[in-house]
Design a protein around this motif. Structure first.
Motif, PDB file in Angstrom:
ATOM      1  N   TRP A  40     -18.525  68.028-122.706  1.00  0.00           N
ATOM      2  CA  TRP A  40     -17.892  68.690-121.553  1.00  0.00           C
ATOM      3  C   TRP A  40     -17.672  70.170-121.847  1.00  0.00           C
ATOM      4  O   TRP A  40     -17.910  71.025-120.985  1.00  0.00           O
ATOM      5  CB  TRP A  40     -16.559  68.009-121.239  1.00  0.00           C
ATOM      6  CG  TRP A  40     -15.803  68.690-120.144  1.00  0.00           C
ATOM      7  CD1 TRP A  40     -15.992  68.565-118.797  1.00  0.00           C
ATOM      8  CD2 TRP A  40     -14.738  69.646-120.312  1.00  0.00           C
ATOM      9  NE1 TRP A  40     -15.120  69.379-118.115  1.00  0.00           N
ATOM     10  CE2 TRP A  40     -14.329  70.055-119.015  1.00  0.00           C
ATOM     11  CE3 TRP A  40     -14.089  70.195-121.414  1.00  0.00           C
ATOM     12  CZ2 TRP A  40     -13.304  70.959-118.811  1.00  0.00           C
ATOM     13  CZ3 TRP A  40     -13.070  71.098-121.224  1.00  0.00           C
ATOM     14  CH2 TRP A  40     -12.689  71.476-119.925  1.00  0.00           C
ATOM     15  N   LYS A  59     -20.919  72.094-121.565  1.00  0.00           N
ATOM     16  CA  LYS A  59     -21.258  72.395-120.172  1.00  0.00           C
ATOM     17  C   LYS A  59     -20.374  73.510-119.620  1.00  0.00           C
ATOM     18  O   LYS A  59     -20.831  74.363-118.847  1.00  0.00           O
ATOM     19  CB  LYS A  59     -21.104  71.138-119.309  1.00  0.00           C
ATOM     20  CG  LYS A  59     -22.132  70.056-119.611  1.00  0.00           C
ATOM     21  CD  LYS A  59     -21.918  68.850-118.719  1.00  0.00           C
ATOM     22  CE  LYS A  59     -22.955  67.759-119.006  1.00  0.00           C
ATOM     23  NZ  LYS A  59     -22.729  66.553-118.168  1.00  0.00           N
ATOM     24  N   SER A 102     -21.428  77.242-117.926  1.00  0.00           N
ATOM     25  CA  SER A 102     -21.178  77.440-116.493  1.00  0.00           C
ATOM     26  C   SER A 102     -20.958  78.927-116.204  1.00  0.00           C
ATOM     27  O   SER A 102     -20.831  79.753-117.111  1.00  0.00           O
ATOM     28  CB  SER A 102     -19.967  76.621-116.048  1.00  0.00           C
ATOM     29  OG  SER A 102     -18.798  77.055-116.721  1.00  0.00           O
TER      30      SER A 102
END
Length: 545
Positions: A364, A367, A371
């Motif tokens: 997580w 990611k 972003s």
């Protein structure tokens, strides 16, 4: 030599002397043989002699070390028992070739024994003095901030390790970070003892909970990923946790529970090993892991929350886990074990939970780092804000309670400051990538610094006594004394760390369970024989007195 209050010498101490003196003599003689050999070789210049030396060097690579088998690696396991007997005979007869082969092992054992003798001299004799503890908040904070500044200026390092799970440099809760974490906590923990900084008692309880959390986190991560439930791995962990403290108990005539961190970490390490080791082929199934973790919670509730169960379960081990503080002789023998283990009875399970979800969190975070900037910044800002708010509420509602009240809430709330710290320490890639390697270095020797502080930094003066005094080498100069004793104390602790690992590689083979078994049996037999002889000598000495 003037000895402090208590028995002049115990049977265990006599057994230690019976064991270490022959080893020390053998090591000195092996060093003489090595010097003699080196001197003779330096006089030889012919090609034939150089060729013989080369062949001898090659042969040395295939020799076993002291009590590890004594045979070349190619030998069959059925000879292990006879090899150990032969090695003992060669040791007792001071066989030259045997002593030369095992010179480094004998040196490590002798050095280990010498350090323990130094412990006894510092803590149980009047050769060195003692002084009272004195707390000054200004000095305490000054010294700690000074260490942080020096560490930041000299040991700040950026790490580029790759994640085991993602293959990228996310570095969430990486090894450098956890070692640093242990290090800076350990410094405060030790200073708390040295200066008697009782006002930070609640913080120390959180630090100890963090250590236990790391026991659950680290062991779960290892066994879940490596799937190594071998006897050798378990023996290595027990050796690391208990070799040093066992000899301290013998030489200083102390109970195991005086060093309560050791039995606590041993218990929770065994529990993690057992939980993951049972039906370990199903550990990939998330439902099985959920059942195992739930079972841990239920087990803790049964043992620590249900009246009477704790005493029934642990009373057979009172001989090992019992402790009587000379200052509080009326407390039950298992009181200390119940109090210490109970404070952190849940946090090791929380560490397991965090370890299980560690790959998911790391993915997580990966990611999130990839972003867009606006989204990444808003999420991180929110995470930091929530963490600070939760931390502030915990500080106001829980941490500021008095000692007795805080201890009642600690088992159920210690995960809060730990989680807050993890969130803040890992909120950006830059923070995750850097660490203070000085603290990380100290973090690797926390076990040794914890045990050693009792005897070569502080003083208790008696068996099982709490270290209420400071070791005084330079009387009337407290800061100079602090500097000198601290330097010696850290140096000795680091050397003990190295010696423990050196001896571990000698006596705990990693891929030969049969040899490990014979080493264990031989060690137990030798210890029993030494103790029996020591009991007889101890009885004779007391009768004569």
């Amino acid at each position: 030599m003037v000895v402090s209050d208590g028995p002049i010498i115990s049977a265990g101490q006599v057994a230690f002397l019976l064991g270490i003196i022959p080893i020390f003599v053998a090591w000195i003689y092996s060093e003489f043989l090595e010097y003699k050999k080196t001197s003779s070789l330096s006089k030889l210049h012919s090609d034939n002699n150089l060729l013989d030396l080369e062949k001898e060097t090659i042969k040395e690579d295939d020799r076993a070390v002291l009590l590890e088998g004594g045979l070349p690696r190619s030998a069959s396991a059925k000879f292990h028992s006879s090899a150990i007997k032969m090695n003992l005979i060669r040791f007792m007869t001071m066989d030259d070739s045997f002593l030369l082969e095992n010179r480094t092992t004998l040196r490590a054992m002798s050095e280990f024994g010498a350090v323990l003798v130094y412990f006894y001299i510092c803590d149980r004799t009047n050769i060195l003095g003692e002084s009272t503890k004195n707390y000054n908040r200004d000095l305490f904070i000054f010294l700690y901030l000074l260490l942080i500044i020096v560490s930041a200026m000299t040991s700040l390092r950026k790490h580029t390790d790759k994640s085991t799970f993602t293959g990228k440099s996310t570095l969430y809760l990486n090894r450098h970070q956890t070692e640093e974490w242990k290090g800076w906590m350990q410094v405060i923990f030790l200073m708390y003892h040295y200066f008697a900084a009782t006002e930070i008692y609640n913080a120390i309880r959180v630090f100890i909970a963090a250590y236990v959390w790391m026991t659950g986190f680290g062991n779960f991560s290892y066994y879940y990923i490596r799937k190594d439930f071998s006897v050798a791995r378990f023996a290595q962990m027990m050796w690391r946790l208990n070799l040093f403290v066992a000899f301290c108990c013998i030489v200083l005539n102390n109970d195991y529970m005086l060093y309560y961190i050791c039995p606590m970490h041993t218990l929770f390490t065994v529990m993690v090993y057992g939980v993951l080791g049972i039906f370990n082929k199903y550990n990939e199934n998330s439902s099985v892991i959920a059942v195992k973790i739930l079972s841990c919670f239920l087990m803790v509730i049964l043992i620590w929350e249900t009246p009477g169960v704790f005493d029934i379960l642990w009373s057979p081990l009172t001989f090992l886990l019992g402790y009587t503080d000379p200052a509080k002789p009326d407390l039950p023998r298992l009181h200390e074990w119940h109090f210490r283990s109970g404070l952190d009875r849940y946090i090791w399970i929380i560490g397991m939970v965090y370890a299980y979800f560690h790959p998911n969190v790391e993915k997580w975070m990966e990611k999130l780092e990839e972003s867009e900037i606006k989204k990444k910044l808003s999420i991180k800002t929110g995470l930091v804000a929530v963490s600070l708010s939760v931390g502030y509420l915990w500080y106001e509602c829980i941490y500021k309670l008095d000692k007795v009240s805080y201890n009642k809430y600690h088992p159920y709330t210690s995960w809060i400051p730990i989680t807050v710290y993890i969130c803040l320490r890992n909120c950006t890639q830059q923070l995750r990538s850097f660490s203070l390697t000085l603290f990380a270095w100290l973090g690797k020797i926390t076990l040794e610094t914890y045990i050693s502080q009792f005897h070569i930094w502080l003083r208790s003066d008696m068996p099982n006594g709490q270290p209420k005094w400071l070791l005084s080498v330079i009387p009337e100069y407290p800061l100079l004394n602090f500097m000198l004793t601290t330097a010696i104390y850290v140096l000795v602790s680091h050397r003990l760390f190295e010696l423990t690992n050196t001896l571990k590689t000698v006596f705990i083979p990693t891929k030969d369970n049969m040899r490990l078994f014979y080493n264990f049996v031989a060690g137990a037999a030798i210890s029993l024989c030494l103790y029996c002889v020591a009991v007889i000598l101890h009885h004779i000495l007391h009768s004569a007195a």
